[in-house]
Design a protein around this motif. Sequence first.
Motif, PDB file in Angstrom:
ATOM      1  N   HIS A   1     -11.724  -2.764  -0.165  1.00 41.73           N
ATOM      2  CA  HIS A   1     -10.344  -2.572  -0.592  1.00 41.73           C
ATOM      3  C   HIS A   1     -10.191  -2.642  -2.107  1.00 41.73           C
ATOM      4  O   HIS A   1      -9.186  -2.163  -2.647  1.00 41.73           O
ATOM      5  CB  HIS A   1      -9.440  -3.611   0.068  1.00 41.73           C
ATOM      6  N   LEU A   2     -11.154  -3.237  -2.795  1.00 43.57           N
ATOM      7  CA  LEU A   2     -11.127  -3.215  -4.255  1.00 43.57           C
ATOM      8  C   LEU A   2     -11.860  -2.000  -4.798  1.00 43.57           C
ATOM      9  O   LEU A   2     -11.496  -1.472  -5.851  1.00 43.57           O
ATOM     10  CB  LEU A   2     -11.722  -4.504  -4.823  1.00 43.57           C
ATOM     11  N   VAL A   3     -12.865  -1.531  -4.082  1.00 42.21           N
ATOM     12  CA  VAL A   3     -13.559  -0.303  -4.490  1.00 42.21           C
ATOM     13  C   VAL A   3     -12.659   0.910  -4.279  1.00 42.21           C
ATOM     14  O   VAL A   3     -12.624   1.839  -5.098  1.00 42.21           O
ATOM     15  CB  VAL A   3     -14.885  -0.166  -3.714  1.00 42.21           C
ATOM     16  N   ASN A   4     -11.909   0.905  -3.184  1.00 39.37           N
ATOM     17  CA  ASN A   4     -10.917   1.947  -2.921  1.00 39.37           C
ATOM     18  C   ASN A   4      -9.619   1.256  -2.516  1.00 39.37           C
ATOM     19  O   ASN A   4      -9.427   0.907  -1.353  1.00 39.37           O
ATOM     20  CB  ASN A   4     -11.379   2.884  -1.811  1.00 39.37           C
ATOM     21  N   PRO A   5      -8.711   1.014  -3.458  1.00 41.14           N
ATOM     22  CA  PRO A   5      -7.537   0.171  -3.179  1.00 41.14           C
ATOM     23  C   PRO A   5      -6.379   0.872  -2.486  1.00 41.14           C
ATOM     24  O   PRO A   5      -5.290   0.299  -2.392  1.00 41.14           O
ATOM     25  CB  PRO A   5      -7.136  -0.305  -4.577  1.00 41.14           C
ATOM     26  N   THR A   6      -6.576   2.078  -1.959  1.00 40.21           N
ATOM     27  CA  THR A   6      -5.465   2.811  -1.340  1.00 40.21           C
ATOM     28  C   THR A   6      -4.848   2.036  -0.186  1.00 40.21           C
ATOM     29  O   THR A   6      -3.618   1.861  -0.123  1.00 40.21           O
ATOM     30  CB  THR A   6      -5.942   4.186  -0.845  1.00 40.21           C
ATOM     31  N   ALA A   7      -5.674   1.550   0.727  1.00 45.10           N
ATOM     32  CA  ALA A   7      -5.146   0.822   1.890  1.00 45.10           C
ATOM     33  C   ALA A   7      -4.496  -0.483   1.456  1.00 45.10           C
ATOM     34  O   ALA A   7      -3.473  -0.900   2.027  1.00 45.10           O
ATOM     35  CB  ALA A   7      -6.261   0.554   2.888  1.00 45.10           C
ATOM     36  N   LEU A   8      -5.056  -1.124   0.456  1.00 42.90           N
ATOM     37  CA  LEU A   8      -4.487  -2.361  -0.062  1.00 42.90           C
ATOM     38  C   LEU A   8      -3.085  -2.118  -0.615  1.00 42.90           C
ATOM     39  O   LEU A   8      -2.152  -2.876  -0.369  1.00 42.90           O
ATOM     40  CB  LEU A   8      -5.407  -2.909  -1.156  1.00 42.90           C
ATOM     41  N   TRP A   9      -2.954  -1.041  -1.370  1.00 44.95           N
ATOM     42  CA  TRP A   9      -1.653  -0.681  -1.935  1.00 44.95           C
ATOM     43  C   TRP A   9      -0.635  -0.405  -0.824  1.00 44.95           C
ATOM     44  O   TRP A   9       0.486  -0.907  -0.854  1.00 44.95           O
ATOM     45  CB  TRP A   9      -1.806   0.537  -2.838  1.00 44.95           C
ATOM     46  N   LEU A  10      -1.035   0.368   0.163  1.00 46.13           N
ATOM     47  CA  LEU A  10      -0.109   0.737   1.228  1.00 46.13           C
ATOM     48  C   LEU A  10       0.316  -0.477   2.045  1.00 46.13           C
ATOM     49  O   LEU A  10       1.473  -0.587   2.474  1.00 46.13           O
ATOM     50  CB  LEU A  10      -0.740   1.798   2.129  1.00 46.13           C
ATOM     51  N   SER A  11      -0.625  -1.400   2.272  1.00 47.81           N
ATOM     52  CA  SER A  11      -0.297  -2.608   3.016  1.00 47.81           C
ATOM     53  C   SER A  11       0.737  -3.442   2.268  1.00 47.81           C
ATOM     54  O   SER A  11       1.734  -3.897   2.839  1.00 47.81           O
ATOM     55  CB  SER A  11      -1.562  -3.429   3.248  1.00 47.81           C
ATOM     56  N   ALA A  12       0.515  -3.651   0.974  1.00 44.53           N
ATOM     57  CA  ALA A  12       1.468  -4.423   0.170  1.00 44.53           C
ATOM     58  C   ALA A  12       2.796  -3.689   0.036  1.00 44.53           C
ATOM     59  O   ALA A  12       3.861  -4.312   0.008  1.00 44.53           O
ATOM     60  CB  ALA A  12       0.871  -4.711  -1.196  1.00 44.53           C
ATOM     61  N   LEU A  13       2.734  -2.362  -0.017  1.00 47.58           N
ATOM     62  CA  LEU A  13       3.947  -1.564  -0.122  1.00 47.58           C
ATOM     63  C   LEU A  13       4.873  -1.822   1.060  1.00 47.58           C
ATOM     64  O   LEU A  13       6.095  -1.894   0.917  1.00 47.58           O
ATOM     65  CB  LEU A  13       3.579  -0.081  -0.207  1.00 47.58           C
ATOM     66  N   GLY A  14       4.268  -1.982   2.248  1.00 47.92           N
ATOM     67  CA  GLY A  14       5.064  -2.242   3.434  1.00 47.92           C
ATOM     68  C   GLY A  14       5.765  -3.589   3.398  1.00 47.92           C
ATOM     69  O   GLY A  14       6.789  -3.785   4.040  1.00 47.92           O
ATOM     70  N   VAL A  15       5.217  -4.528   2.629  1.00 46.87           N
ATOM     71  CA  VAL A  15       5.823  -5.854   2.516  1.00 46.87           C
ATOM     72  C   VAL A  15       6.874  -5.886   1.413  1.00 46.87           C
ATOM     73  O   VAL A  15       7.978  -6.408   1.589  1.00 46.87           O
ATOM     74  CB  VAL A  15       4.735  -6.923   2.248  1.00 46.87           C
ATOM     75  N   TYR A  16       6.547  -5.296   0.249  1.00 45.87           N
ATOM     76  CA  TYR A  16       7.370  -5.495  -0.944  1.00 45.87           C
ATOM     77  C   TYR A  16       8.254  -4.300  -1.303  1.00 45.87           C
ATOM     78  O   TYR A  16       9.266  -4.472  -1.980  1.00 45.87           O
ATOM     79  CB  TYR A  16       6.472  -5.814  -2.146  1.00 45.87           C
ATOM     80  N   GLY A  17       7.868  -3.085  -0.909  1.00 46.11           N
ATOM     81  CA  GLY A  17       8.631  -1.897  -1.290  1.00 46.11           C
ATOM     82  C   GLY A  17       8.163  -1.322  -2.620  1.00 46.11           C
ATOM     83  O   GLY A  17       7.550  -2.005  -3.433  1.00 46.11           O
ATOM     84  N   GLU A  18       8.478  -0.040  -2.846  1.00 46.80           N
ATOM     85  CA  GLU A  18       7.970   0.693  -4.004  1.00 46.80           C
ATOM     86  C   GLU A  18       8.426   0.088  -5.330  1.00 46.80           C
ATOM     87  O   GLU A  18       7.623  -0.080  -6.258  1.00 46.80           O
ATOM     88  CB  GLU A  18       8.425   2.158  -3.918  1.00 46.80           C
ATOM     89  N   GLU A  19       9.693  -0.231  -5.448  1.00 45.60           N
ATOM     90  CA  GLU A  19      10.208  -0.729  -6.730  1.00 45.60           C
ATOM     91  C   GLU A  19       9.524  -2.024  -7.142  1.00 45.60           C
ATOM     92  O   GLU A  19       9.092  -2.189  -8.295  1.00 45.60           O
ATOM     93  CB  GLU A  19      11.722  -0.936  -6.640  1.00 45.60           C
ATOM     94  N   GLU A  20       9.395  -2.947  -6.196  1.00 48.37           N
ATOM     95  CA  GLU A  20       8.755  -4.222  -6.509  1.00 48.37           C
ATOM     96  C   GLU A  20       7.268  -4.037  -6.800  1.00 48.37           C
ATOM     97  O   GLU A  20       6.704  -4.710  -7.675  1.00 48.37           O
ATOM     98  CB  GLU A  20       8.947  -5.202  -5.349  1.00 48.37           C
ATOM     99  N   MET A  21       6.618  -3.133  -6.091  1.00 45.67           N
ATOM    100  CA  MET A  21       5.197  -2.881  -6.343  1.00 45.67           C
ATOM    101  C   MET A  21       4.972  -2.406  -7.770  1.00 45.67           C
ATOM    102  O   MET A  21       4.069  -2.877  -8.471  1.00 45.67           O
ATOM    103  CB  MET A  21       4.660  -1.855  -5.343  1.00 45.67           C
ATOM    104  N   GLN A  22       5.793  -1.485  -8.211  1.00 45.23           N
ATOM    105  CA  GLN A  22       5.635  -0.966  -9.572  1.00 45.23           C
ATOM    106  C   GLN A  22       5.956  -2.048 -10.606  1.00 45.23           C
ATOM    107  O   GLN A  22       5.248  -2.187 -11.610  1.00 45.23           O
ATOM    108  CB  GLN A  22       6.544   0.247  -9.776  1.00 45.23           C
ATOM    109  N   ARG A  23       7.006  -2.817 -10.348  1.00 44.91           N
ATOM    110  CA  ARG A  23       7.421  -3.837 -11.316  1.00 44.91           C
ATOM    111  C   ARG A  23       6.405  -4.956 -11.431  1.00 44.91           C
ATOM    112  O   ARG A  23       6.073  -5.402 -12.539  1.00 44.91           O
ATOM    113  CB  ARG A  23       8.776  -4.428 -10.900  1.00 44.91           C
ATOM    114  N   SER A  24       5.901  -5.427 -10.296  1.00 42.97           N
ATOM    115  CA  SER A  24       5.083  -6.632 -10.298  1.00 42.97           C
ATOM    116  C   SER A  24       3.585  -6.383 -10.409  1.00 42.97           C
ATOM    117  O   SER A  24       2.855  -7.253 -10.896  1.00 42.97           O
ATOM    118  CB  SER A  24       5.350  -7.450  -9.021  1.00 42.97           C
TER     119      SER A  24
END
Length: 317
Positions: free
Chosen positions: A101-124
């Motif tokens: 997930h660190l070598v290819n963080p796409t799934a990591l990003w999508l998982s966190a996106l489902g918890v926090y939402g796009e705006e918070e992901m970009q901000r934080s």
Amino acid sequence: MLDFIDDLGHGIYAIDTGFQRPRFDAAYLMVEDGRAAFIDTGTNHAVPRLLAALNALGLHADAVDWVIPTHVHLDHAGGVGLLMEALPHARALVHPRGLRHLVNPTALWLSALGVYGEEEMQRSYGKLVPVPAERAEASHDEQFIHLAGRPLRLIDTPGHARHHHAIWDERSRSWFTGDTFGLSYRAFDVDGRAWILPTSTPVQFEPDALKATVARLLAAEPLAMQVTHYGRIGGSVDEVRRLAAEMLAQVDEMVALARSLREAPARHELLKAALLDGYLARLRAHGHAAGAGAAEWLALDAELNAQGLEVWLDRDA
């Protein structure tokens, strides 16, 4: 020393990553005979602080041998890829369940996106930077690595997440625990005594595994725990055991609460409110006023812990 760096002794420094609020999220820098290792990194936004800490200690970027996230949740590992770009000789050492997930963080990003939402992901967090596969390796249980001859022991520590390991430093007799030993905010210290609460952040909370992990950590008779949220706690074997007992009692209470609300309408809101009430009651028993400021501080933990408990509850069913 820069005001966001705390010298903890034994060549260990806690760096406030600036995530969310002051003294909320720590990255650790260990220095031994001119060589260095980072344990947890915070997010991308923390990287300038991490590099500034090196400079403040008179170290160049090429002095860093290891970057070791305790697990791949983004407040611990979101900045690994970007930091590695600035550290020409460092290798990333990652739990085997988290490495890809660190070598290819796409799934990591999508998982966190489902918890926090796009705006918070970009901000934080900012855009995740992949770690080059050739500069990353998987840890294994009971692995030993060395920093300029200083031994560090890694063990598998599930319970908060299945992609979690902890790092034992014999010199300081302390564990770098990530989130497996809960959260302990310095704002809630009373007369030098720390207060602690568990974290069941989504999506891999497993209470039985967490209890086994804590027992394994205690078996080393640590003098202190270096928690990511926030800093060094303990000071003696007995104090670490007191904190462990306090945290595990809360785990049992959280599990019982979640089960009692399994079929309740508006389950999430009821669970979140009950968790927050419980934290504030324990905080008052600790000797803290636990007023509106404390409730505001702990609201995010109540929200995330409720989410994690619900994921576990539905899986348990």
